[in-house]
Each structure stands twice: as C-alpha cells, then as structure tokens.
Design a protein around this motif. Structure first.
Motif, short mmCIF file in Angstrom:
data_model
loop_
_atom_site.label_atom_id
_atom_site.label_comp_id
_atom_site.label_asym_id
_atom_site.label_seq_id
_atom_site.Cartn_x
_atom_site.Cartn_y
_atom_site.Cartn_z
N ILE A 182 0.81 -1.38 -0.23
CA ILE A 182 -0.01 -0.22 0.09
C ILE A 182 0.88 1.09 -0.07
CG2 ILE A 182 -1.81 1.36 1.04
CD1 ILE A 182 -2.79 -1.54 0.06
N GLY A 183 0.58 2.05 -0.90
CA GLY A 183 1.61 3.22 -0.97
C GLY A 183 1.20 4.49 -0.47
N GLU A 184 1.55 5.60 -0.71
CA GLU A 184 1.11 6.65 -0.11
C GLU A 184 0.10 7.81 -0.70
OE1 GLU A 184 2.18 7.47 3.14
OE2 GLU A 184 3.42 5.44 3.38
N GLY A 185 -0.69 8.68 -0.13
CA GLY A 185 -1.40 9.30 -0.45
C GLY A 185 -2.58 8.58 -1.00
N VAL A 186 -3.11 8.97 -2.33
CA VAL A 186 -4.47 8.57 -2.74
C VAL A 186 -3.77 7.32 -3.56
CG1 VAL A 186 -6.27 8.39 -4.57
CG2 VAL A 186 -5.64 10.46 -3.05
N VAL A 187 -4.47 5.74 -3.10
CA VAL A 187 -4.00 4.86 -3.73
C VAL A 187 -4.93 4.13 -4.64
CG1 VAL A 187 -2.55 4.33 -1.97
CG2 VAL A 187 -4.67 3.26 -1.99
N SER A 188 -4.55 3.18 -5.59
CA SER A 188 -5.79 2.70 -6.51
C SER A 188 -6.37 1.89 -5.72
CB SER A 188 -4.99 1.96 -7.62
OG SER A 188 -5.74 1.21 -8.62
N PRO A 189 -7.72 1.79 -5.95
CA PRO A 189 -8.66 0.94 -5.10
C PRO A 189 -8.84 -0.60 -5.73
CG PRO A 189 -9.79 2.11 -6.65
CD PRO A 189 -8.59 2.65 -6.92
N ALA A 190 -8.12 -0.92 -6.94
CA ALA A 190 -8.04 -2.01 -7.50
C ALA A 190 -7.10 -2.23 -8.62
CB ALA A 190 -9.57 -2.43 -8.15
N ASP A 191 -6.74 -3.70 -8.89
CA ASP A 191 -6.31 -3.61 -10.30
C ASP A 191 -6.88 -3.49 -11.19
OD1 ASP A 191 -4.22 -5.11 -8.56
OD2 ASP A 191 -4.16 -7.07 -9.39
N GLY A 192 -6.21 -2.92 -12.44
CA GLY A 192 -7.06 -2.55 -13.64
C GLY A 192 -6.54 -1.44 -14.36
N THR A 193 -7.25 -1.02 -15.14
CA THR A 193 -6.62 0.26 -16.08
C THR A 193 -7.22 1.54 -15.77
OG1 THR A 193 -6.79 -1.33 -18.19
CG2 THR A 193 -6.85 1.07 -18.49
N LEU A 194 -6.42 2.58 -15.63
CA LEU A 194 -6.74 3.70 -15.14
C LEU A 194 -7.43 4.50 -16.40
CD1 LEU A 194 -6.74 6.05 -12.70
CD2 LEU A 194 -4.54 6.74 -13.72
N SER A 195 -8.62 4.46 -16.53
CA SER A 195 -9.35 4.87 -17.66
C SER A 195 -9.05 6.44 -17.80
CB SER A 195 -10.73 4.45 -17.74
OG SER A 195 -10.95 3.15 -17.53
N GLN A 196 -9.40 7.08 -16.86
CA GLN A 196 -9.31 8.54 -17.01
C GLN A 196 -9.30 9.17 -15.59
OE1 GLN A 196 -9.25 10.26 -19.53
NE2 GLN A 196 -10.08 8.73 -21.15
N PHE A 197 -8.55 10.34 -15.55
CA PHE A 197 -8.65 11.05 -14.21
C PHE A 197 -8.41 12.57 -14.41
CE2 PHE A 197 -4.42 9.66 -15.84
CZ PHE A 197 -3.56 10.97 -15.39
N GLY A 198 -8.62 13.28 -13.43
CA GLY A 198 -8.25 14.73 -13.61
C GLY A 198 -9.33 15.58 -12.77
N ALA A 199 -9.71 16.94 -13.20
CA ALA A 199 -10.34 17.53 -12.27
C ALA A 199 -11.85 17.31 -12.77
CB ALA A 199 -10.13 19.23 -12.67
N ILE A 200 -12.72 17.72 -11.81
CA ILE A 200 -14.11 17.75 -12.03
C ILE A 200 -14.52 19.11 -12.26
CG2 ILE A 200 -16.27 17.46 -11.00
CD1 ILE A 200 -15.15 15.40 -9.04
N GLU A 201 -14.78 19.34 -13.60
CA GLU A 201 -14.91 20.55 -14.17
C GLU A 201 -16.64 21.09 -14.28
OE1 GLU A 201 -12.83 20.94 -17.73
OE2 GLU A 201 -10.77 20.71 -16.61
N ALA A 202 -16.86 22.06 -13.77
CA ALA A 202 -18.39 22.39 -13.61
C ALA A 202 -19.28 21.30 -13.33
CB ALA A 202 -18.80 22.86 -15.14
#
Length: 282
Positions: A79-99
């Motif tokens: 288990i790493g630091e900060g926000v960690v991946s909840p599962a094995d898989g593909t990180l499809s998208q990530f970023g800011a929630i805009e509007a």
C-alpha cells in the motif's frame, strides 16, 4: 461503421439484467465438474497468476465466484502513500471535476449529480475537486479497497442498465457510468469528502460490500442507507468486491495532484500511489 461502435449499439436492446442473472447462476454453481471446467478455462484464457492467491489451487474454491473474488497473499499488494488505486485494472481517466462534470472518453462527459443518483447536494461537495476511474477487466483481481482512510456516512443504490464498461462501450455510450446500476459509497476522510462508486456492468451478477454483504441486485428504485454507527476503514483495506468485472469511479472534494508518470490507459495495481490531496503525502 467501426466495430467498437457496432459492439456498443447492439447492447441497447439486450436484456442486460436477465443475461447477468443467468451468468450469475452459473458462477454460483457448486457442481464440481461444471465449476472446475469454468475455472480452468478462465485461468487458461486470461493467464491468471494463482501464485499471488492465498489458495493457489483454483479448483479448491467452492464456486467460480469464490475463485473470481479470491483473496491475495498479504504481501501481494504493498500500500503506497497518498491516494492509492482501489483495484487492479486500467486507469481509464483522471483529472479535475470541471463544472460538475467528469470526463468519460473523447466527446463524452457525465455529471456528478447523475452519477450520485440525482443528489445535487452531494454533487456540490465535489465542485472543484478531482476524480479517477479504474476499469477492472476479467483477468484482474476483483476486490475493491479504500483509496484513503475514511468513515462511511451513506451508501446509495442507484438502479440502471448494465452496459459493458470496456473501452469500446465507454467511447460510444453517453453517460455510461451514470446510466449503469451502481453503489455510491460516501466517506468522510481527513482530506474532505470522498465518494467511491462501484459501477455494475454486463454479466456482473452482484456487488458486495464488507459492511452490508451482497447489495445488488435490488429493485428499480434509489435506496439511501445512512450509517449512524461508524464504519471506519483504513487506506488499502478491503471495502467490497465485484462478482465478475466492472469499474470504480472515485471522486474527491479537493483537487488532487496526480503522479507525473500516469496517463489514461495506464495499468495500475491495487495499493499503487496515484497522487496526493492537499495535506497528504505521496
């Protein structure tokens, strides 16, 4: 017409829930010859690494679902630091929630309010925040863990369709994650509100949580369950599991700084550090 678009279009008229429940019956079958045949075929097809599992013999599991949601050895996923991946898989998208919108794929966004089952008050908590989406393929480990330590405040069941959530469907079905059946789990964390959304998909026969057991399938209405007795989970602790594959959407009220080496489509493992929130280490 591209095959990916054709694949998405043919899903619209299909009886999603009926197909998923039928597959679920096979996955829960305890006839040794049938469940062992299913398991062996799956291991061969998807090259499953059973050396990581606490039970390395795949046919020792009572059902296909037990094999599919198999437990890993304690040291298999640091288990790493900060926000960690909840599962094995593909990180499809990530970023800011805009509007109030989350990015799904090129040309497609969906609203936090729709994702949360029409809850505008919950959606407002995430204005200016961040999100990340992890897709679990059939070959992946299918238990879901906490991206951060948190206290569960509410769980919301939102009915919907059960489109596939693979890349082809994500590119061609608008509002996919706000359209499929899902569980929205709201947490309070040291870094502000966090939502972890377990999205159902085609042939996902059930979704479980560690605090409520099997939750889906339910009836066709939104159900909200608040938790007056705290359910507290540590970062990296198991929170639920999919019986067959699907997707996890995470939303954070604060803007996250994601790791520089991450990009959409990257393979991630449960416990891998994805980034940090203000005040957290990564």
């Amino acid at each position: 017409m591209p095959l990916s678009r054709l694949f998405a279009l043919i899903q619209y008229p299909l009886p999603h829930h009926l197909l998923s429940r039928l597959v679920g019956q096979f996955a829960d079958c305890r006839l040794p010859w049938l469940k062992n045949a299913l398991i062996r075929a799956f291991v061969k097809q998807f090259k499953v690494d059973m050396a990581e599992a606490t039970e390395p013999d795949p046919t020792a599991h009572a059902t296909f679902n037990d094999f599919f949601t198999r437990e890993l050895k304690p040291d298999a996923r640091p288990i790493g630091e900060g926000v960690v991946s909840p599962a094995d898989g593909t990180l499809s998208q990530f970023g800011a929630i805009e509007a109030g919108q989350l990015f799904q794929a090129k040309g497609h966004r969906f609203s936090a309010m729709e994702l949360f089952g029409g809850d505008g008050e919950a959606a407002r908590r995430y204005l200016g925040g961040s999100f990340a989406t992890v897709y679990l393929s059939p070959s992946d480990y299918h238990r879901v863990h906490m991206p951060l330590a948190g206290t569960l405040t509410e769980m919301v069941y939102v009915p919907g369709r059960l489109f596939s959530v693979n890349a082809a469907t994500t590119e061609h079905v608008p509002n996919l994650f706000a359209r499929n059946e899902r569980l929205v789990c709201h947490f309070d964390t040291e870094y502000g509100p966090m939502a972890v959304v377990l999205v159902g998909a085609m042939i996902v026969a059930a979704i479980e949580t560690v605090w409520a057991g099997q939750v889906t399938p339910l009836s066709g209405e939104v159900r909200r369950i608040r938790f007056d007795t705290p359910v507290c989970l540590e970062r990296g602790e198991e929170m639920g599991r999919f019986k067959l594959g699907s997707t996890v959407v995470m939303a954070f009220a604060e803007p996250a700084t994601f790791a520089d080496d991450l990009e959409p489509g990257a393979k991630v493992r449960m416990g891998q550090s994805l980034g940090a929130l203000p005040g957290s280490d990564a």
